[in-house]
Design a protein around this motif. Structure first.
Motif, PDB file in Angstrom:
ATOM      1  N   ASP A  26      18.737 -41.992  -4.019  1.00  0.00           N
ATOM      2  CA  ASP A  26      17.754 -43.072  -3.937  1.00  0.00           C
ATOM      3  C   ASP A  26      18.321 -44.330  -4.590  1.00  0.00           C
ATOM      4  O   ASP A  26      18.566 -44.349  -5.797  1.00  0.00           O
ATOM      5  CB  ASP A  26      16.463 -42.649  -4.637  1.00  0.00           C
ATOM      6  N   ASP A  40       5.901 -51.622   0.742  1.00  0.00           N
ATOM      7  CA  ASP A  40       5.862 -50.342   1.456  1.00  0.00           C
ATOM      8  C   ASP A  40       4.427 -49.946   1.791  1.00  0.00           C
ATOM      9  O   ASP A  40       4.152 -49.390   2.859  1.00  0.00           O
ATOM     10  CB  ASP A  40       6.509 -49.244   0.616  1.00  0.00           C
ATOM     11  N   ASP A  61       6.038 -48.361   6.817  1.00  0.00           N
ATOM     12  CA  ASP A  61       7.128 -47.845   5.987  1.00  0.00           C
ATOM     13  C   ASP A  61       8.123 -47.086   6.863  1.00  0.00           C
ATOM     14  O   ASP A  61       7.797 -46.057   7.442  1.00  0.00           O
ATOM     15  CB  ASP A  61       6.566 -46.911   4.917  1.00  0.00           C
ATOM     16  N   TYR A  67      13.129 -38.521  14.662  1.00  0.00           N
ATOM     17  CA  TYR A  67      12.091 -39.283  13.950  1.00  0.00           C
ATOM     18  C   TYR A  67      12.148 -40.782  14.234  1.00  0.00           C
ATOM     19  O   TYR A  67      11.701 -41.599  13.438  1.00  0.00           O
ATOM     20  CB  TYR A  67      12.168 -39.044  12.431  1.00  0.00           C
ATOM     21  N   PRO A  70       9.838 -37.692   7.679  1.00  0.00           N
ATOM     22  CA  PRO A  70       8.850 -36.830   7.016  1.00  0.00           C
ATOM     23  C   PRO A  70       9.355 -36.452   5.629  1.00  0.00           C
ATOM     24  O   PRO A  70      10.530 -36.634   5.307  1.00  0.00           O
ATOM     25  CB  PRO A  70       8.776 -35.608   7.940  1.00  0.00           C
ATOM     26  N   GLU A  71       8.477 -35.924   4.806  1.00  0.00           N
ATOM     27  CA  GLU A  71       8.851 -35.621   3.430  1.00  0.00           C
ATOM     28  C   GLU A  71       9.664 -34.344   3.301  1.00  0.00           C
ATOM     29  O   GLU A  71      10.127 -34.007   2.227  1.00  0.00           O
ATOM     30  CB  GLU A  71       7.591 -35.514   2.561  1.00  0.00           C
ATOM     31  N   ALA A  72       9.854 -33.637   4.397  1.00  0.00           N
ATOM     32  CA  ALA A  72      10.613 -32.382   4.348  1.00  0.00           C
ATOM     33  C   ALA A  72      12.046 -32.630   3.882  1.00  0.00           C
ATOM     34  O   ALA A  72      12.671 -33.639   4.229  1.00  0.00           O
ATOM     35  CB  ALA A  72      10.615 -31.721   5.720  1.00  0.00           C
ATOM     36  N   GLU A  73      12.571 -31.721   3.107  1.00  0.00           N
ATOM     37  CA  GLU A  73      13.927 -31.854   2.566  1.00  0.00           C
ATOM     38  C   GLU A  73      14.960 -31.744   3.689  1.00  0.00           C
ATOM     39  O   GLU A  73      14.807 -30.951   4.619  1.00  0.00           O
ATOM     40  CB  GLU A  73      14.162 -30.759   1.525  1.00  0.00           C
ATOM     41  N   THR A  76      15.821 -34.098   5.903  1.00  0.00           N
ATOM     42  CA  THR A  76      15.623 -34.927   7.097  1.00  0.00           C
ATOM     43  C   THR A  76      16.609 -36.089   7.148  1.00  0.00           C
ATOM     44  O   THR A  76      17.055 -36.476   8.228  1.00  0.00           O
ATOM     45  CB  THR A  76      14.181 -35.454   7.149  1.00  0.00           C
ATOM     46  N   THR A  77      16.946 -36.653   5.990  1.00  0.00           N
ATOM     47  CA  THR A  77      17.924 -37.742   5.967  1.00  0.00           C
ATOM     48  C   THR A  77      19.262 -37.259   6.510  1.00  0.00           C
ATOM     49  O   THR A  77      19.888 -37.923   7.348  1.00  0.00           O
ATOM     50  CB  THR A  77      18.103 -38.286   4.537  1.00  0.00           C
TER      51      THR A  77
END
Length: 755
Positions: free
Chosen positions: A41, A60, A65, A101, A169-172, A174-175
């Motif tokens: 981050d 944001d 966002d 996404y 999404p907030e799922a781990e 995804t980036t």
């Protein structure tokens, strides 16, 4: 028997017990290693109380966002508007819609244009069928679109840009999923279009690069630093046993540093992952003092007695030097940036555990070395004593030469500026930086400045006077040399109003009613390609709108100056708008300046702490005051040299003075404590100085070389903040040894009769 001798005897005679306790503590700390996390981050550099960080969160929360990716696509020279290149551009645009996404794809291939025919408004794609005639028409239209030039097409028409917005999404993971897809997609393009150049950048890639830098520095530079320092130690001190025991001590400090970070929830960043390197180098410096003392004692005593005497002789000085160094790092808590505060805390903790390991492991290990080493050391006592004689003969030169050098250095400090850009925080070994440079060269600058304007009470964003105020501010911004382009709803409405009136430039104005503006904007929104809407520009309540200025700036000084000037212009000319400059570029630009101001408080605190420690340790206010001079001078000289050479500093540079003050005190403590022992034993100043040089001079030189070699490894980091910390620390430590061996003896000799 002195207190130091009693403690040394207790440590060595109960060594197995202390060693077992130390290993138990290290085992407990090591259990925290699996809890370590590395952050990707880029906002981790801002504290939750940071004003600019809160503004970013407000943006944001107000607007859509999403995370952005910016592609650069450069066709072979002279072919950008040929049909084959346009077909490729269409393919690239279609492929971008397959990114996981994805929310929006904005390229020259999917833009629409509007024109009036009688009472009707015709909306048609900018790129129609791909024929030579259509390609020529496309070029003319595209190069005439102000909002496209510099963003979707280069000003000279040689390259294309494509903006992609994704909502993660907030799922781990995804980036990584998105970035992996993008990289594979670009590899396919490169295989299919070998004459093209492709680049991509964006916040997601920057975050992953931050994570990669942290891992690179932790796994490569920390071991490299330890290896270099230990090899230097073997070469200068000729003891393999000493090097092996020092390695054990260093590993103890490293485990303590990272284990403490794991247990306390410190998330490693590119700025904190390098912390074990500092602990490694500093613990080695303490070990060198004990080992050199042991080597001298071995000439007249056996290994066991020599170990006890060496520990007793150095117990006080090594404790004080580690405490003062820890004070310097703890005062990084005055920093505005959480990673710098975390770095100070975990290094200070690692130093304390390393201090315990130095006292417990090192003397015990040296007892197993049965050889005599003192005669093998290249920097002999006789050599240092001759150096002392030369310095004393010309002591007035050094007494006045250093203040003169400080005056010259101050002129260099006046040249220093700040450069904090998330893109320029990486060097060009990383694709993220190379892509950023290429995109900046071909398209607009990647830096931006944002303003969120709130309509007056009872009005909305379509109020004519509100829009005209935004338009006047946009015009002022566009006149600034750092601004490449300005995006706002005022510009959109002016262009639409012109189209509605047959393309007559006289109607390139804001309509006079809210209703007309709202209708135009509704028409514009309906004409947008699939996936595009206004939520990134106007909030859902239609009471706030965002203006974005793209910048091409040389450094963060220009960003900060422009932000200050824009806010001042708004306050004086458009008080109706009254909004602060915001955005990541502005936040970093202001963070560095404010951090520098905070670190002045940190420097004041460390001065008080270390001065008090020195007065108590030396049992003399006079010598406590004298000790400050050779420890303040090195930082001034280092930053002066930096100002005359590299000039720009960044967030990391601002902490170096506070951080290194505790480090450079180390050799001063050893020098002064030995000097005062000899003076209090009855020697005159000259004799006490010669004896001090012969006994601790070699240790000062060797520890300085070890410190410089260790911190020089930091300059090999791909993260510019770490490069600056490493280089400036090398400068400071280098000037510190000159101050301790030249300036401090001159001061002591000048005040020799005034005890």
């Amino acid at each position: 028997m002195t207190a130091s001798e009693r403690i040394a005897r207790l440590i060595l005679r109960r060594n197995r017990l202390w060693l077992a306790l130390l290993l138990a503590v290290l085992a407990g700390l090591a259990a925290g290693l699996p809890r370590l996390e590395v952050s990707s981050d880029n906002r981790a550099f801002f504290g939750r109380e940071n004003e600019e960080y809160r503004q970013l969160l407000a943006l944001d929360a107000t607007y859509a966002d999403s995370s952005g990716l910016l592609f650069l696509m450069v066709p072979p020279e002279g072919t950008a508007f040929e049909p084959a290149a346009l077909e490729a551009l269409r393919r690239f645009t279609d492929a971008a819609w397959q990114i996981p996404y994805v929310l929006r794809v904005d390229s020259a291939a999917n833009q629409s244009v509007s024109r009036a025919e009688g009472d009707e408004i015709i909306v048609e794609p900018l790129l129609e069928e791909v024929t030579p005639e259509a390609a020529a028409r496309f070029e003319e239209r595209l190069m005439g679109l102000e909002e496209a030039v510099g963003r979707l097409v280069a000003e000279d028409g040689s390259a294309y840009g494509m903006s992609v917005q994704v909502v993660l999404p907030e799922a781990e993971g995804t980036t990584e999923e998105v970035v992996g897809h993008v990289r594979a997609m670009i590899e396919d393009w490169r295989a299919d279009y070998p004459g093209w150049e492709f680049r991509v950048t964006g916040g997601m890639l920057g975050g992953l690069t931050l994570e990669q830098v942290a891992l690179d520095d932790l796994l490569r530079l920390v071991p490299a630093s330890a290896a270099i320092v230990l090899l230097l130690l073997v070469f200068l001190m000729r003891t393999l046993v000493g090097a092996a025991v020092t390695l054990a001590v260093v590993l103890s400090g490293t485990v303590a540093t990272l284990g403490f970070a794991g247990w306390t929830g410190v998330v490693l960043t590119a700025g904190t992952a390098i912390s074990p390197l500092s602990v490694t180098v500093l613990i080695t410096a303490s070990s060198i003092h004990v080992m050199l003392s042991w080597m001298r004692k071995r000439e007249a005593a056996g290994p066991d007695a020599a170990a006890e005497e060496a520990l007793a002789e150095n117990l006080g000085a090594v404790t004080v030097t580690n405490l003062t160094t820890a004070f310097g790092f703890l005062c990084l808590n005055f920093s505005e940036s959480p990673p710098l505060r975390d770095m100070g805390n975990i290094i200070a903790f690692g130093l304390m555990v390393g201090l315990a390991a130095t006292f417990v492991m090192l003397p015990a290990g040296l007892r197993f070395d049965r050889r005599e080493h003192a005669g093998r050391i290249p920097i002999s006592a006789a050599l240092m004593e001759r150096l002392a004689g030369g310095i004393l003969r010309r002591w007035r030169w050094w007494l006045w030469g250093f203040p003169l050098a400080v005056v010259v250095a101050l002129t260099g400090i006046a040249r220093i500026g700040y450069d904090d850009s998330i893109y320029r925080y990486f060097d060009d070994r990383y694709e993220f930086r190379r892509a950023a440079d290429a995109i900046t060269e071909k398209l607009s600058g990647l830096e931006s400045m944002q303003f969120s304007f709130h309509a007056p009470e009872g009005a909305n964003v379509f109020d004519p006077e509100f829009l005209r105020a935004i338009d006047r501010f946009s015009a002022w911004l566009e006149d600034q040399p750092e601004v490449v382009s300005v995006s706002s709803i005022a510009a959109i409405l002016k262009r639409l109003n012109e189209s509605m009136n047959g393309g007559d430039a006289a109607f390139r104005t804001i309509p006079d009613s809210r209703e007309a503006n709202a209708q135009l904007m509704m028409f514009y929104e309906f004409s947008l390609p699939v996936g595009m809407d206004l939520t990134s520009t106007i909030d859902v309540s239609r009471t706030q709108t965002r203006l974005i200025a793209s910048l091409r700036v040389a450094d963060s000084n220009e960003t900060r100056a422009l932000a200050d000037a824009a806010e001042a212009w708004l306050a004086e000319n458009e008080p109706l708008l009254d909004a602060p400059a915001s955005g990541l570029s502005v936040a970093f630009a202001r963070l560095s300046q404010r951090n520098n101001q905070q670190m002045l408080l940190g420097l004041g605190a460390v001065l008080i702490l270390i001065s008090g420690t020195m007065v108590v340790t030396l049992r003399s206010v006079k010598y406590g005051a004298i000790s400050l001079a050779p420890n303040l001078v090195p930082a001034v000289l280092a930053f002066g040299l930096w100002g005359w050479t590299f000039r720009d500093v960044n967030l990391g540079s601002t902490v170096v003075t506070t951080m290194t003050f505790g480090i450079v005190v180390d050799d001063t403590v050893h020098f002064l404590m030995h000097y005062l022992r000899r003076k209090r034993a009855g020697l005159d100043a000259a004799a006490a100085l010669r004896d001090t040089f012969s006994v601790v001079g070699a240790a000062i030189v060797i520890t300085t070389l070890a410190l410089m070699a260790g911190f020089a490894v930091m300059t090999l980091s791909g993260f510019v903040i770490n490069q600056h910390i490493g280089a400036l620390t090398v400068f400071v430590v280098g000037f510190a040894v000159l101050a301790d061996l030249l300036f401090l003896p001159a001061l002591l000799y000048a005040f020799r009769g005034k005890d």
